[in-house]
Scaffold this motif. Structure first.
Motif, PDB file in Angstrom:
ATOM      1  N   GLU A 101       2.816  -7.193  -2.760  1.00  0.00           N
ATOM      2  CA  GLU A 101       3.023  -7.509  -4.169  1.00  0.00           C
ATOM      3  C   GLU A 101       2.047  -6.726  -5.044  1.00  0.00           C
ATOM      4  OE1 GLU A 101       0.125 -11.451  -4.358  1.00  0.00           O
ATOM      5  OE2 GLU A 101       2.165 -11.637  -3.549  1.00  0.00           O
ATOM      6  N   VAL A 102       2.427  -6.513  -6.293  1.00  0.00           N
ATOM      7  CA  VAL A 102       1.478  -6.019  -7.308  1.00  0.00           C
ATOM      8  C   VAL A 102       0.665  -7.228  -7.756  1.00  0.00           C
ATOM      9  CG1 VAL A 102       1.263  -5.064  -9.628  1.00  0.00           C
ATOM     10  CG2 VAL A 102       2.964  -4.132  -8.042  1.00  0.00           C
ATOM     11  N   VAL A 112       1.938  -1.245   2.813  1.00  0.00           N
ATOM     12  CA  VAL A 112       1.402  -1.101   1.468  1.00  0.00           C
ATOM     13  C   VAL A 112       1.719   0.287   0.910  1.00  0.00           C
ATOM     14  CG1 VAL A 112      -0.681  -1.144   0.059  1.00  0.00           C
ATOM     15  CG2 VAL A 112      -0.413  -2.791   1.904  1.00  0.00           C
ATOM     16  N   ALA A 113       1.586   1.317   1.744  1.00  0.00           N
ATOM     17  CA  ALA A 113       1.892   2.677   1.285  1.00  0.00           C
ATOM     18  C   ALA A 113       3.358   2.811   0.894  1.00  0.00           C
ATOM     19  CB  ALA A 113       1.535   3.688   2.371  1.00  0.00           C
ATOM     20  N   ARG A 159      -4.210  -1.610  -1.604  1.00  0.00           N
ATOM     21  CA  ARG A 159      -4.342  -0.220  -2.066  1.00  0.00           C
ATOM     22  C   ARG A 159      -4.473  -0.250  -3.582  1.00  0.00           C
ATOM     23  NH1 ARG A 159      -3.490   4.791   0.230  1.00  0.00           N
ATOM     24  NH2 ARG A 159      -2.549   3.901   2.119  1.00  0.00           N
ATOM     25  N   VAL A 160      -5.519   0.398  -4.082  1.00  0.00           N
ATOM     26  CA  VAL A 160      -5.791   0.465  -5.520  1.00  0.00           C
ATOM     27  C   VAL A 160      -5.473   1.883  -5.975  1.00  0.00           C
ATOM     28  CG1 VAL A 160      -7.492   0.101  -7.341  1.00  0.00           C
ATOM     29  CG2 VAL A 160      -7.641  -1.210  -5.209  1.00  0.00           C
ATOM     30  N   CYS A 161      -4.607   2.010  -6.968  1.00  0.00           N
ATOM     31  CA  CYS A 161      -4.130   3.334  -7.375  1.00  0.00           C
ATOM     32  C   CYS A 161      -4.295   3.541  -8.876  1.00  0.00           C
ATOM     33  CB  CYS A 161      -2.654   3.503  -7.015  1.00  0.00           C
ATOM     34  SG  CYS A 161      -2.311   3.445  -5.241  1.00  0.00           S
ATOM     35  N   PHE A 169      -3.155   1.697 -14.032  1.00  0.00           N
ATOM     36  CA  PHE A 169      -3.953   1.111 -12.955  1.00  0.00           C
ATOM     37  C   PHE A 169      -3.136   0.021 -12.284  1.00  0.00           C
ATOM     38  CE2 PHE A 169      -6.801  -2.190 -11.364  1.00  0.00           C
ATOM     39  CZ  PHE A 169      -7.751  -1.465 -10.659  1.00  0.00           C
ATOM     40  N   VAL A 170      -3.112   0.039 -10.931  1.00  0.00           N
ATOM     41  CA  VAL A 170      -2.319  -0.970 -10.229  1.00  0.00           C
ATOM     42  C   VAL A 170      -2.952  -1.266  -8.872  1.00  0.00           C
ATOM     43  CG1 VAL A 170      -0.780   0.770  -9.211  1.00  0.00           C
ATOM     44  CG2 VAL A 170      -0.001  -1.597  -9.449  1.00  0.00           C
ATOM     45  N   CYS A 171      -2.897  -2.531  -8.472  1.00  0.00           N
ATOM     46  CA  CYS A 171      -3.365  -2.953  -7.151  1.00  0.00           C
ATOM     47  C   CYS A 171      -2.183  -3.521  -6.368  1.00  0.00           C
ATOM     48  CB  CYS A 171      -4.452  -4.031  -7.267  1.00  0.00           C
ATOM     49  SG  CYS A 171      -5.987  -3.493  -8.036  1.00  0.00           S
ATOM     50  N   PHE A 172      -2.016  -3.054  -5.141  1.00  0.00           N
ATOM     51  CA  PHE A 172      -1.012  -3.599  -4.232  1.00  0.00           C
ATOM     52  C   PHE A 172      -1.730  -4.449  -3.191  1.00  0.00           C
ATOM     53  CE2 PHE A 172       0.397   0.527  -5.771  1.00  0.00           C
ATOM     54  CZ  PHE A 172       1.646   0.218  -6.299  1.00  0.00           C
TER      55      PHE A 172
END
Length: 308
Positions: free
Chosen positions: A152-153, A240-241, A210-212, A194-197
């Protein structure tokens, strides 16, 4: 609009506040006309020396050229990078500077008496990834789903920081980011950049993240990742990828930069996603130690040749 999210004002502000640096945005153009333009952001420490901030994969560089003709573009990029190299030649470094892969012609920096070291990453074309990804990478993601994981985000930065602690413990390094810092960066950049999965187990426990950083329509950077040790065998990293790539396709992003492929096990894991191996450079000023090292390597090479 630039492709690189490291140009984002929120990212620049974060670097200044978190690391105590002063940002220095620069633009170079020809003395006459508007045939090209090069933009970058440099950072100075308290001593006024140029540095690459911690947790920055590179210093962003954007090059625009009015001509697509290869001969003109190559010449103008060389001229633009020469202007940047001349500027850097007048500055004092506080360490090596990691340059964006846009600076793919390192000769102007070498001509300005700087040493260049190649570094590597993988760039995956998001639109054509289906034909590029190793089937085994997909298989591991499917296994993870069968085990009940979902991705999830999230804005649960405490859970994200907890997952980032996984590789810190295994590999002995420090991301130097806690939940408060992640929250502040999210606020500075906004959800458009900015987004975190977060992957959770069937029991709802956070197991991988994963922080992108990304620019809609541009590049997405796999800035930080962490998986809990007990979840590594379940394919959480692959899940996650895969979810991240789906997300960035919806954002219109063109390239997913896996950030770094310089350690053998890391390179082996990342190459399974079918990205193009991309070289970028770190540059440093040639001091006494650097010159001595180069002289030593040259002398050893000559001695080996003479002994044959």
């Amino acid at each position: 609009m630039t492709n690189d999210p490291l140009f984002h004002p929120g990212w620049i502000q974060f670097n200044e506040q978190r690391w105590g640096l002063t940002a220095e945005p620069l633009s170079f153009t020809p003395d006459k006309g508007d045939g090209w333009r090069l933009d970058t952001v440099l950072y100075r420490n308290h001593q006024g020396r140029l540095v690459t901030p911690p947790r920055n994969p590179h210093l962003p560089i954007d090059f625009q050229c009015a001509s697509e003709r290869p001969a003109s573009r190559n010449r103008r990029k060389r001229l633009a990078l020469t202007r940047l190299a001349e500027y850097l030649q007048q500055c004092e470094f506080g360490g090596s500077l990691s340059l964006s892969s846009v600076a793919d012609d390192v000769r102007p920096f070498e001509w300005a008496n700087m040493a260049a070291r190649p570094r590597f990453t993988y760039h995956l074309d998001i639109a054509t990834r289906e034909d590029a990804i190793d089937p085994n990478a997909r298989k591991k993601a499917r296994k993870c789903r069968r085990l009940g994981y979902h991705c999830e985000v999230t804005e649960d930065y405490r859970a994200v920081a907890d997952c980032l602690a996984g590789p810190e413990a295994r590999k002995g390094f420090d991301y130097r980011l806690d939940a408060a810092e992640l929250s502040r960066l999210a606020e500075l950049m906004g959800p458009e950049h900015f987004v975190c999965f977060l992957a959770r187990s069937a029991e709802g426990e956070a197991m991988g993240t994963r922080v992108c950083l990304f620019t809609p329509g541009g590049h997405a950077l796999a800035w930080s990742a962490g998986m809990k040790t007990e979840a590594m065998k379940d394919g959480v990293n692959n899940l996650v990828a895969e979810e991240a790539l789906n997300f960035f396709e919806c954002q219109g992003c063109t390239v997913f930069d896996f950030i770094g492929a310089n350690i053998a096990p890391v390179a082996e894991m990342k190459e399974a996603w079918g990205g193009r191996l991309v070289c970028h450079y770190t540059i440093s000023q040639r001091g006494i130690r650097q010159l001595a090292r180069e002289a030593y390597v040259t002398a050893r090479t000559l001695m080996k040749r003479e002994s044959k």
